[in-house]
Design a protein around this motif. Structure first.
Motif, mmCIF file in Angstrom:
data_model
loop_
_atom_site.group_PDB
_atom_site.id
_atom_site.type_symbol
_atom_site.label_atom_id
_atom_site.label_comp_id
_atom_site.label_asym_id
_atom_site.label_seq_id
_atom_site.Cartn_x
_atom_site.Cartn_y
_atom_site.Cartn_z
ATOM 1 N N MET A 39 0.825 -1.208 0.000
ATOM 2 C CA MET A 39 0.000 0.000 0.000
ATOM 3 C C MET A 39 0.863 1.263 0.000
ATOM 4 O O MET A 39 0.505 2.279 -0.607
ATOM 5 N N VAL A 40 2.003 1.227 0.674
ATOM 6 C CA VAL A 40 2.934 2.358 0.640
ATOM 7 C C VAL A 40 3.711 2.374 -0.671
ATOM 8 O O VAL A 40 3.995 3.438 -1.232
ATOM 9 N N GLY A 101 -8.089 1.669 5.220
ATOM 10 C CA GLY A 101 -7.219 1.758 4.053
ATOM 11 C C GLY A 101 -7.888 1.456 2.722
ATOM 12 O O GLY A 101 -7.342 1.803 1.665
ATOM 13 N N LEU A 102 -9.063 0.834 2.739
ATOM 14 C CA LEU A 102 -9.710 0.441 1.483
ATOM 15 C C LEU A 102 -9.944 1.599 0.503
ATOM 16 O O LEU A 102 -9.756 1.433 -0.707
ATOM 17 N N PRO A 103 -10.346 2.809 0.949
ATOM 18 C CA PRO A 103 -10.609 3.880 -0.031
ATOM 19 C C PRO A 103 -9.349 4.504 -0.637
ATOM 20 O O PRO A 103 -9.456 5.234 -1.632
ATOM 21 N N VAL A 104 -8.174 4.245 -0.059
ATOM 22 C CA VAL A 104 -6.965 4.997 -0.428
ATOM 23 C C VAL A 104 -6.623 4.912 -1.918
ATOM 24 O O VAL A 104 -6.454 5.944 -2.584
ATOM 25 N N PRO A 105 -6.505 3.704 -2.517
ATOM 26 C CA PRO A 105 -6.121 3.676 -3.935
ATOM 27 C C PRO A 105 -7.147 4.339 -4.844
ATOM 28 O O PRO A 105 -6.773 4.962 -5.852
ATOM 29 N N ASN A 121 -3.628 10.154 1.950
ATOM 30 C CA ASN A 121 -2.463 9.762 2.740
ATOM 31 C C ASN A 121 -2.722 9.841 4.231
ATOM 32 O O ASN A 121 -2.053 9.152 5.011
ATOM 33 N N ALA A 122 -3.657 10.667 4.646
ATOM 34 C CA ALA A 122 -4.063 10.639 6.050
ATOM 35 C C ALA A 122 -4.718 9.291 6.373
ATOM 36 O O ALA A 122 -4.425 8.674 7.409
ATOM 37 N N VAL A 188 -5.453 -1.501 -5.130
ATOM 38 C CA VAL A 188 -6.807 -2.048 -4.956
ATOM 39 C C VAL A 188 -6.724 -3.525 -4.579
ATOM 40 O O VAL A 188 -7.399 -3.990 -3.644
ATOM 41 N N GLY A 189 -5.885 -4.265 -5.286
ATOM 42 C CA GLY A 189 -5.734 -5.683 -4.980
ATOM 43 C C GLY A 189 -5.162 -5.922 -3.592
ATOM 44 O O GLY A 189 -5.630 -6.797 -2.847
ATOM 45 N N TYR A 190 -4.150 -5.124 -3.213
ATOM 46 C CA TYR A 190 -3.562 -5.265 -1.882
ATOM 47 C C TYR A 190 -4.600 -5.032 -0.781
ATOM 48 O O TYR A 190 -4.668 -5.785 0.196
ATOM 49 N N ALA A 191 -5.377 -3.974 -0.922
ATOM 50 C CA ALA A 191 -6.331 -3.603 0.125
ATOM 51 C C ALA A 191 -7.412 -4.670 0.299
ATOM 52 O O ALA A 191 -7.761 -5.042 1.433
ATOM 53 N N ILE A 192 -7.930 -5.176 -0.803
ATOM 54 C CA ILE A 192 -8.986 -6.190 -0.714
ATOM 55 C C ILE A 192 -8.435 -7.489 -0.129
ATOM 56 O O ILE A 192 -9.041 -8.102 0.767
ATOM 57 N N ALA A 193 -7.262 -7.929 -0.614
ATOM 58 C CA ALA A 193 -6.680 -9.180 -0.119
ATOM 59 C C ALA A 193 -6.328 -9.084 1.362
ATOM 60 O O ALA A 193 -6.604 -10.004 2.147
#
Length: 425
Positions: A39-40, A101-105, A121-122, A188-193
């Protein structure tokens, strides 16, 4: 009350400490932390360039403002994460981190203005502060006192190797398809997984902490949060030395995150080659922690911390003083090597100096100071760059990094892992 809580003999037989006994949950947490790091990684190469190229931001200080918001929010999320973990449980805090974190990407992909990037980023700061903290704390819970360096090394290795791989992939994708939206699809893939695995498969580790407290030769002191804050921040010399080194470590990381892409681009380097340089540093950092974490269990923490800070400083000085890709590549390798020496050793050193009953809070305070370094590094480097130039910003942070290593050398006791000590202090 669960059956485990209510029956100590059942707990002792059902729960055990050590990597071998808990390898399935440990491996799952390693995988989840790779997604946290990813995510980072989606931001390391492209987001500073989005600010300068898509939104036309000329001020370096304004471009790095997204790192300031990330660092400040992550620092405070770290600070409360240990208390929340003790009150709510580790798993619930981990899940909360992923939900935030889900909305970030999506915000980064669709941002109509720079303010959206700062806001994203917040949220990323909350995600990292809660989710990464829990993966560290839960692994330390699982392995017990004998293998903390190994546990932290594997955790940080997975996270920062994912940062490096993702930074490279986003640089490649940006060169092929543009800065947005394609490179951000990875996020998106990282957050969902990460969210699904945390909800469906992770088990809480508070029973492992209870077992370790029962086996600990040290008696637990009844201390509150602010006493833990004071001990970790300045009252205990080992914890203070670790906290200041952690802050400066992430201070130079925050600087490199925001300044390096602009510095390299200013000398005509393309986005794909910038992506390579931005990937080498965290990938080296990530891979080598597999070795440096266990080495800190065998050799002790202090030597790796001091030497690592000085290796980082050398890499930064080399980067600031040269103008060729090959030297920048060596500088990135040195920065990664030094950080790999420092990162797991610092977390393990804080764990060594903390009783299991307040270790989660002590780690949270350490991570508060460490990740506040992101904001301080990005902001100070941005101001220096606007006034004196990008090279001066990098060189100044290099000097601070060397000084931090000197402070650790003078103040930190030659700490050994708890399993090799007879006394706590």
């Amino acid at each position: 009350m669960s059956a485990v809580d209510g029956n100590p003999s059942f707990r002792a037989s059902a729960i055990s400490l050590g990597l071998r006994a808990n390898w399935r949950q440990f491996a799952l947490l390693v995988l989840i932390n790779a997604f946290v790091g990813g995510m980072v990684g989606i931001e390391r190469t492209v987001v500073p360039l989005i600010g300068s190229e898509e939104f036309g931001i000329a001020s370096t200080t304004l471009v790095v403002s997204f790192i300031v918001s990330f660092g400040v929010v992550k620092a405070f999320a770290n600070l409360v994460s240990g208390h929340l973990a003790d009150v709510w449980g580790r798993k619930r805090v981990l899940i909360l981190g992923w939900l935030v974190g889900l909305p970030v990407p999506f915000m980064i992909m669709w941002a109509p203005s720079w303010g959206w990037i700062v806001a994203a980023n917040a949220l990323l700061g909350v995600n990292q502060g809660l989710a990464w903290s829990m993966t560290v704390i839960m692994k330390v819970d699982l392995v017990g006192p004998k293998s903390r360096g190994l546990a932290v090394g594997l955790n940080e290795s997975a996270g920062y190797l994912a940062v490096g791989v993702t930074a490279f992939l986003t640089g490649y994708l940006a060169a092929e398809y543009g800065l947005r939206p394609v490179p951000i699809y990875l996020g998106v893939g990282y957050a969902i997984a990460g969210a699904l695995l945390s909800i469906l498969l992770v088990r809480d580790t508070r029973d492992h902490v209870r077992l370790e407290i029962g086996d600990s030769p040290r008696e637990a002191a009844a201390i509150g949060f602010w006493e833990v804050f004071a001990l970790t921040s300045f009252r205990d010399r080992n914890l203070f030395a670790a906290s200041q080194a952690g802050l400066v470590n992430n201070l130079n990381d925050g600087m490199s995150w925001g300044i390096f892409p602009l510095f390299f681009a200013a000398f005509g380097l393309g986005v794909e080659r910038i992506g390579i340089l931005k990937a080498v540093y965290p990938a080296t950092w990530g891979i080598l922690q597999i070795a440096t974490g266990p080495l800190s269990d065998r050799w002790g923490r202090k030597g790796l911390i001091v030497a690592g800070m000085w290796v980082q400083a050398a890499g930064l000085f080399l980067t600031a003083a040269t103008r060729e890709f090959e030297f920048w590549l060596i500088g990135s390798l040195l920065l990664g090597l030094g950080t790999a020496m420092v990162y797991p050793s610092l977390i393990a050193a804080v764990s060594d100096a903390s009783h299991p009953s307040w270790r989660a809070r002590s780690l949270s305070v350490y991570r508060f100071w460490r990740d506040l370094g992101y904001a301080i590094g990005a902001l100070s480097a941005g101001v220096i760059a606007d006034i004196f130039g990008l090279s001066w910003a990098i060189g100044t942070i290099a000097a601070l990094t060397f000084l931090s290593g000197l402070i650790a050398a003078l103040l930190m006791r030659g700490s050994q892992p708890e399993s090799r000590r007879t006394n706590d202090k």
